[in-house]
Design a protein around this motif. Structure first.
Motif, short mmCIF file in Angstrom:
data_model
loop_
_atom_site.label_atom_id
_atom_site.label_comp_id
_atom_site.label_asym_id
_atom_site.label_seq_id
_atom_site.Cartn_x
_atom_site.Cartn_y
_atom_site.Cartn_z
N ASN A 80 0.76 -0.99 0.02
CA ASN A 80 -0.08 -0.10 -0.11
C ASN A 80 0.69 1.28 0.03
O ASN A 80 0.26 2.40 0.21
N SER A 81 1.92 1.15 -0.14
CA SER A 81 2.94 2.36 0.01
C SER A 81 2.70 3.18 -1.38
O SER A 81 3.13 2.54 -2.65
N PRO A 82 2.36 4.54 -1.13
CA PRO A 82 2.53 5.05 -2.41
C PRO A 82 3.70 5.47 -3.17
O PRO A 82 3.79 5.99 -4.38
N GLY A 83 4.72 5.46 -2.28
CA GLY A 83 6.22 5.85 -2.76
C GLY A 83 6.60 4.98 -3.93
O GLY A 83 7.13 5.49 -5.11
N LYS A 84 6.00 3.77 -4.19
CA LYS A 84 6.49 3.08 -5.28
C LYS A 84 5.70 3.66 -6.70
O LYS A 84 6.25 3.01 -7.64
N PHE A 85 4.93 4.28 -6.64
CA PHE A 85 4.26 4.91 -7.92
C PHE A 85 4.89 6.23 -8.32
O PHE A 85 4.38 6.54 -9.51
N VAL A 86 5.76 6.85 -7.62
CA VAL A 86 6.27 8.04 -7.89
C VAL A 86 7.30 7.86 -8.92
O VAL A 86 8.09 6.82 -8.68
N ARG A 87 7.04 8.34 -10.15
CA ARG A 87 8.14 8.42 -11.11
C ARG A 87 8.85 9.90 -11.26
O ARG A 87 10.00 9.80 -11.87
N SER A 88 8.32 10.81 -11.21
CA SER A 88 9.04 12.16 -11.38
C SER A 88 8.63 13.10 -10.15
O SER A 88 7.87 13.08 -9.24
N VAL A 89 9.91 13.70 -9.52
CA VAL A 89 9.88 14.62 -8.36
C VAL A 89 10.63 15.98 -8.94
O VAL A 89 11.49 15.87 -9.36
N LEU A 90 9.88 17.13 -8.53
CA LEU A 90 10.39 18.30 -8.57
C LEU A 90 10.38 19.04 -7.21
O LEU A 90 9.21 19.19 -6.60
N PHE A 103 13.99 11.26 2.24
CA PHE A 103 12.63 11.25 1.34
C PHE A 103 13.05 10.27 0.32
O PHE A 103 12.20 9.16 -0.14
N ILE A 104 14.59 10.21 -0.41
CA ILE A 104 14.69 9.81 -1.59
C ILE A 104 14.62 8.15 -1.45
O ILE A 104 14.26 7.46 -2.25
N LYS A 105 14.78 7.64 -0.16
CA LYS A 105 14.87 5.90 -0.04
C LYS A 105 13.29 5.68 -0.25
O LYS A 105 13.18 4.22 -0.25
N HIS A 106 12.33 6.14 -0.24
CA HIS A 106 11.11 6.02 -0.29
C HIS A 106 10.05 5.88 -1.82
O HIS A 106 9.15 5.67 -2.05
N VAL A 107 11.14 6.41 -2.56
CA VAL A 107 10.64 6.38 -4.20
C VAL A 107 11.57 5.43 -5.03
O VAL A 107 12.10 6.13 -5.90
N PRO A 108 11.84 4.38 -4.89
CA PRO A 108 12.60 3.60 -5.50
C PRO A 108 12.57 3.16 -6.97
O PRO A 108 13.42 3.16 -7.61
#
Length: 407
Positions: A80-90, A103-108
């Motif tokens: 259920n972790s939403p971080g796995k869906f993140v593709r771009s970050v500004l 932060f970065i460790k949660h958006v693999p």
């Protein structure tokens, strides 16, 4: 698309096929509306959540800690972790090394990272970033003090897939940057702006740096700009002996295109094999700042060998003239934007010829202190950028839009 569901429609949502739900969500373009969709039912939550988290723009100082805390709390439930869906970050605001790592460790699965104000980001954090986001393909870093140490970490982990890289005002780098990037063969877009590469001690010279960057075979967009450096060595001119001889033959044909003695500084000495540099055959965007040693003949050689150019900036040369503009008009049929700022020998007549002969042209930058509004009295003033000086003199710095309609 703004969403409003009637009660009748809501009663039938549980029976919609997943394909229909996906089609509906693909037309939702506002974050708040996507969030509303996650509250409809479990099916909508399942399909809307990845879209809601796919692109994150973090504007203020307070947002990132809350978002990191939320991702940390959900990390105990990987499914259920939403971080796995993140593709771009500004991230627009300044952040610390600790905040970046937290932060970065949660958006693999991150592909695209932009840090606009990375003034507090150092090697202490950034050398570890590639370990947490191994699939990154695009990176923008502004105002950071990272050094070659971080560049080497990027090379080790991202060399297979990194295709877009941009550094701006990163004053801890030097010319050795390019020796590491040489191994990143997937790079198509590279931009280095105002990083003061020559100010930091390193083994590599600017000639070494130019050779290394020329070894990247797939470049389509290249920018290097620094007001205090002569960037001319980065001009990708074809330089093999055979190509040089062929080019010499082409120079002899120039009188059929231009007046006699039009180019008076033709290259005469063929380069040695050690100086051979590959051409970028797919190049469409090229920006060279402070090209102090650029001549018309050098510009012509470059323009002839890169016929697919759409945007071209060659600024800061005291030796280029209208001949370069005429070469652009002759060899670049699809050119859209041209910038010759601070090229002092370019004239209004040359710019007018360029406008007349390039049907797709939409912008010309010409800030050199010698182009006056009266030179384009047939152009609507709203289609010109004009600089006004205290002495009462005004200069045209840019022509765009409707300025080209009459040509």
């Amino acid at each position: 698309m703004s969403l409003f569901f009637s009660s009748t429609f809501m009663n039938h949502l549980d029976h919609l096929p997943s394909e229909v739900i996906s089609s509906i969500l693909n037309h939702v373009d506002k974050t708040w509306d996507l969030y509303t969709c996650t509250l409809i039912n479990k099916t909508f939550y399942k399909y809307a959540t990845p879209l809601l988290w796919e692109h994150l723009e973090i504007p203020g100082d307070d947002t990132l800690p809350y978002m990191t805390a939320g991702l940390e709390a959900s990390s105990s439930l990987p499914s259920n972790s939403p971080g796995k869906f993140v593709r771009s970050v500004l991230i627009r605001h300044a952040l610390s090394d600790d905040e970046l790592l937290a932060f970065i460790k949660h958006v693999p699965q991150l592909n695209d990272l932009s840090l606009e104000s990375a003034r507090n980001i150092t090697d202490d954090s950034f050398e570890h970033v590639p370990l947490y986001v191994p699939h990154l393909t695009r990176l923008y870093l502004g105002h950071s003090s990272i050094t070659q140490w971080s560049i080497e970490a990027m090379r080790r982990h991202w060399y297979r897939q990194l295709n877009h890289l941009e550094f701006e005002f990163c004053d801890g780098l030097n010319y050795e940057l390019f020796s590491a990037l040489r191994q990143c063969k997937a790079l198509t877009s590279l931009a280095i702006s105002h990083c003061g590469l020559e100010n930091n001690n390193g083994i590599d010279t600017i000639q070494d740096a130019a050779w290394n960057v020329m070894a990247l075979p797939n470049i389509t967009s290249f920018r290097i700009q620094d007001y205090l450096s002569n960037c001319t060595p980065f001009l990708p001119i074809t330089t093999t002996v055979e190509q040089q001889q062929q080019q010499q033959q082409e120079w002899r044909l120039l009188p059929t295109l231009f007046p006699d003695d039009y180019f008076d500084d033709l290259p005469s000495t063929p380069t040695t094999p050690q100086q051979q540099q590959p051409v970028w055959p797919y190049l469409t965007h090229f920006f060279l700042g402070a090209c102090e040693e650029m001549t018309d003949a050098m510009a012509l050689a470059f323009i002839q060998s890169h016929p697919h150019l759409l945007q071209l900036e060659l600024s800061g040369s005291p030796m280029m003239t209208d001949k370069t503009l005429d070469a652009i008009a002759t060899y670049l049929p699809n050119i859209v934007n041209v910038n010759v700022d601070n090229v002092t020998e370019v004239t209004a007549a040359g710019i007018r010829r360029l406008m007349q002969q390039c049907p797709k042209l939409t912008t010309v930058g010409c800030d050199n202190g010698h182009i006056y509004p009266s030179d384009f009295d047939d152009v609507d003033p709203s289609s010109m950028e004009i600089s006004y000086y205290l002495n009462g003199v005004s200069y045209v710095t840019r022509l765009y839009g409707e300025a080209f309609l009459g040509y």
